[in-house]
Scaffold this motif. Structure first.
Motif, PDB file in Angstrom:
ATOM      1  N   LEU A  92       0.812  -1.222   0.000  1.00  0.00           N
ATOM      2  CA  LEU A  92       0.000   0.000   0.000  1.00  0.00           C
ATOM      3  C   LEU A  92       0.848   1.276   0.000  1.00  0.00           C
ATOM      4  O   LEU A  92       0.316   2.381  -0.097  1.00  0.00           O
ATOM      5  CB  LEU A  92      -0.927   0.022   1.237  1.00  0.00           C
ATOM      6  CG  LEU A  92      -2.080  -0.978   1.219  1.00  0.00           C
ATOM      7  CD1 LEU A  92      -2.803  -0.988   2.559  1.00  0.00           C
ATOM      8  CD2 LEU A  92      -3.065  -0.620   0.111  1.00  0.00           C
ATOM      9  N   LEU A  93       2.159   1.127   0.135  1.00  0.00           N
ATOM     10  CA  LEU A  93       3.018   2.318   0.190  1.00  0.00           C
ATOM     11  C   LEU A  93       3.141   2.952  -1.189  1.00  0.00           C
ATOM     12  O   LEU A  93       3.236   2.239  -2.195  1.00  0.00           O
ATOM     13  CB  LEU A  93       4.416   1.954   0.694  1.00  0.00           C
ATOM     14  CG  LEU A  93       4.537   1.513   2.151  1.00  0.00           C
ATOM     15  CD1 LEU A  93       5.991   1.174   2.480  1.00  0.00           C
ATOM     16  CD2 LEU A  93       4.027   2.587   3.096  1.00  0.00           C
ATOM     17  N   PRO A  94       3.177   4.289  -1.240  1.00  0.00           N
ATOM     18  CA  PRO A  94       3.396   4.943  -2.536  1.00  0.00           C
ATOM     19  C   PRO A  94       4.758   4.558  -3.118  1.00  0.00           C
ATOM     20  O   PRO A  94       5.699   4.298  -2.370  1.00  0.00           O
ATOM     21  CB  PRO A  94       3.384   6.436  -2.173  1.00  0.00           C
ATOM     22  CG  PRO A  94       2.713   6.535  -0.854  1.00  0.00           C
ATOM     23  CD  PRO A  94       2.960   5.241  -0.147  1.00  0.00           C
ATOM     24  N   GLU A  95       4.813   4.550  -4.439  1.00  0.00           N
ATOM     25  CA  GLU A  95       6.053   4.193  -5.137  1.00  0.00           C
ATOM     26  C   GLU A  95       7.202   5.074  -4.668  1.00  0.00           C
ATOM     27  O   GLU A  95       7.009   6.276  -4.479  1.00  0.00           O
ATOM     28  CB  GLU A  95       5.811   4.459  -6.637  1.00  0.00           C
ATOM     29  CG  GLU A  95       6.386   3.422  -7.553  1.00  0.00           C
ATOM     30  CD  GLU A  95       6.090   3.785  -9.005  1.00  0.00           C
ATOM     31  OE1 GLU A  95       7.024   3.873  -9.789  1.00  0.00           O
ATOM     32  OE2 GLU A  95       4.894   4.007  -9.299  1.00  0.00           O
ATOM     33  N   LYS A  96       8.360   4.504  -4.442  1.00  0.00           N
ATOM     34  CA  LYS A  96       9.597   5.238  -4.106  1.00  0.00           C
ATOM     35  C   LYS A  96       9.511   6.020  -2.805  1.00  0.00           C
ATOM     36  O   LYS A  96      10.224   7.005  -2.629  1.00  0.00           O
ATOM     37  CB  LYS A  96      10.012   6.187  -5.255  1.00  0.00           C
ATOM     38  CG  LYS A  96      10.094   5.541  -6.607  1.00  0.00           C
ATOM     39  CD  LYS A  96      11.201   4.500  -6.698  1.00  0.00           C
ATOM     40  CE  LYS A  96      11.197   3.794  -8.042  1.00  0.00           C
ATOM     41  NZ  LYS A  96      11.816   2.469  -8.016  1.00  0.00           N
ATOM     42  N   ILE A  97       8.647   5.621  -1.891  1.00  0.00           N
ATOM     43  CA  ILE A  97       8.490   6.366  -0.641  1.00  0.00           C
ATOM     44  C   ILE A  97       9.763   6.296   0.227  1.00  0.00           C
ATOM     45  O   ILE A  97       9.995   7.154   1.073  1.00  0.00           O
ATOM     46  CB  ILE A  97       7.244   5.879   0.151  1.00  0.00           C
ATOM     47  CG1 ILE A  97       6.921   6.868   1.272  1.00  0.00           C
ATOM     48  CG2 ILE A  97       7.418   4.456   0.665  1.00  0.00           C
ATOM     49  CD1 ILE A  97       5.605   6.636   1.976  1.00  0.00           C
ATOM     50  N   PHE A  98      10.621   5.304  -0.022  1.00  0.00           N
ATOM     51  CA  PHE A  98      11.852   5.198   0.774  1.00  0.00           C
ATOM     52  C   PHE A  98      13.015   5.982   0.142  1.00  0.00           C
ATOM     53  O   PHE A  98      14.128   5.945   0.664  1.00  0.00           O
ATOM     54  CB  PHE A  98      12.275   3.726   0.935  1.00  0.00           C
ATOM     55  CG  PHE A  98      11.451   2.932   1.927  1.00  0.00           C
ATOM     56  CD1 PHE A  98      10.428   3.518   2.672  1.00  0.00           C
ATOM     57  CD2 PHE A  98      11.698   1.576   2.131  1.00  0.00           C
ATOM     58  CE1 PHE A  98       9.672   2.784   3.584  1.00  0.00           C
ATOM     59  CE2 PHE A  98      10.954   0.831   3.054  1.00  0.00           C
ATOM     60  CZ  PHE A  98       9.933   1.442   3.774  1.00  0.00           C
ATOM     61  N   ALA A  99      12.763   6.676  -0.960  1.00  0.00           N
ATOM     62  CA  ALA A  99      13.853   7.413  -1.626  1.00  0.00           C
ATOM     63  C   ALA A  99      14.435   8.449  -0.668  1.00  0.00           C
ATOM     64  O   ALA A  99      13.685   9.175   0.000  1.00  0.00           O
ATOM     65  CB  ALA A  99      13.329   8.086  -2.887  1.00  0.00           C
ATOM     66  N   GLY A 100      15.751   8.507  -0.615  1.00  0.00           N
ATOM     67  CA  GLY A 100      16.424   9.496   0.231  1.00  0.00           C
ATOM     68  C   GLY A 100      16.452   9.134   1.708  1.00  0.00           C
ATOM     69  O   GLY A 100      16.924   9.913   2.528  1.00  0.00           O
TER      70      GLY A 100
END
Ligand code: FMN
Length: 182
Positions: A92-100
């Motif tokens: 359910l997490l938005p795409e690329k939410i872990f970026a940075g």
């Protein structure tokens, strides 16, 4: 001060993984960091089961993650991988939410034979979610985690040392992010 979100993915009500997450949260708060804990088993089951992207409870967890400098993701090993309930949440997490963000994996398991599940099962999903800095991580045998009758958790000395090292690495990495060297 760093802002850290812990995500604990055990479905169990008396979870060793969750008790490690709470122990880490306490350590971080004592060091004056912000530390929010998302216990996936506390989220509405129907939102997870039916992938309810419109859920306000799920949206709140996304806001916490977006604001974080670092994420610690914890799960028990289930059938050689992380748990299904955690996968439902990660889906359910938005795409690329872990970026940075710095990401640190923690797995608990019943057998050391599944040590590598941290590499082949856990880390790839963080990369898919945009993480570029994924720390080494910690694998903890369940026999090394004990409670007393008050619910205080006791970690074997060797495990506590490994977790403390990992925490130091995480905090150093978030500091580097806050004050980048040119
Ligand atoms: C359904 C299920 C599957 C499991 N599969 C594995 C496994 O494949 N490998 C392993 O090392 N441990 C396995 N275990 C043991 C758990 O990973 C271990 O006891 C863990 O510490 C439980 O964490 P918890 O108390 O946070 O739920 C399994 C446990 C359950 C309940």
């Amino acid at each position: 001060m760093s802002n850290i979100v812990l995500i604990s993915g055990s479905p169990s009500p008396n979870s060793k993984t969750a008790s490690i997450a709470k122990w880490l949260q306490k350590e971080l708060i004592e060091r004056n960091h912000r530390a929010d804990l998302i216990e996936v088993r506390e989220l509405p089951a129907e939102d997870l089961l039916y992938a309810n992207f419109k859920s306000s409870t799920i949206a709140h967890t996304h806001a916490l993650i977006k604001a974080a400098d670092a994420i610690i993701v914890l799960s028990p090993v289930y059938k050689g991988s992380y748990t299904g309930i955690l996968k439902a949440f990660l889906d359910l997490l938005p795409e690329k939410i872990f970026a940075g963000k710095i990401v640190a994996p923690v797995l608990t398991g019943g057998t050391i034979a599944h040590l590598l599940s941290i590499e082949y099962a856990f880390k790839p999903i963080f990369s898919l979610l945009g993480a570029r800095e994924i720390l080494h991580g910690v694998f903890i045998l369940d026999t090394n985690v004990q409670w007393n009758e008050k619910g205080d958790v006791f970690l074997a000395k060797e495990v506590e040392e490994r977790i403390q090292h990992s925490l130091e690495d995480l905090l150093k990495a978030t500091e580097r992010k806050e004050f980048p060297t040119i």
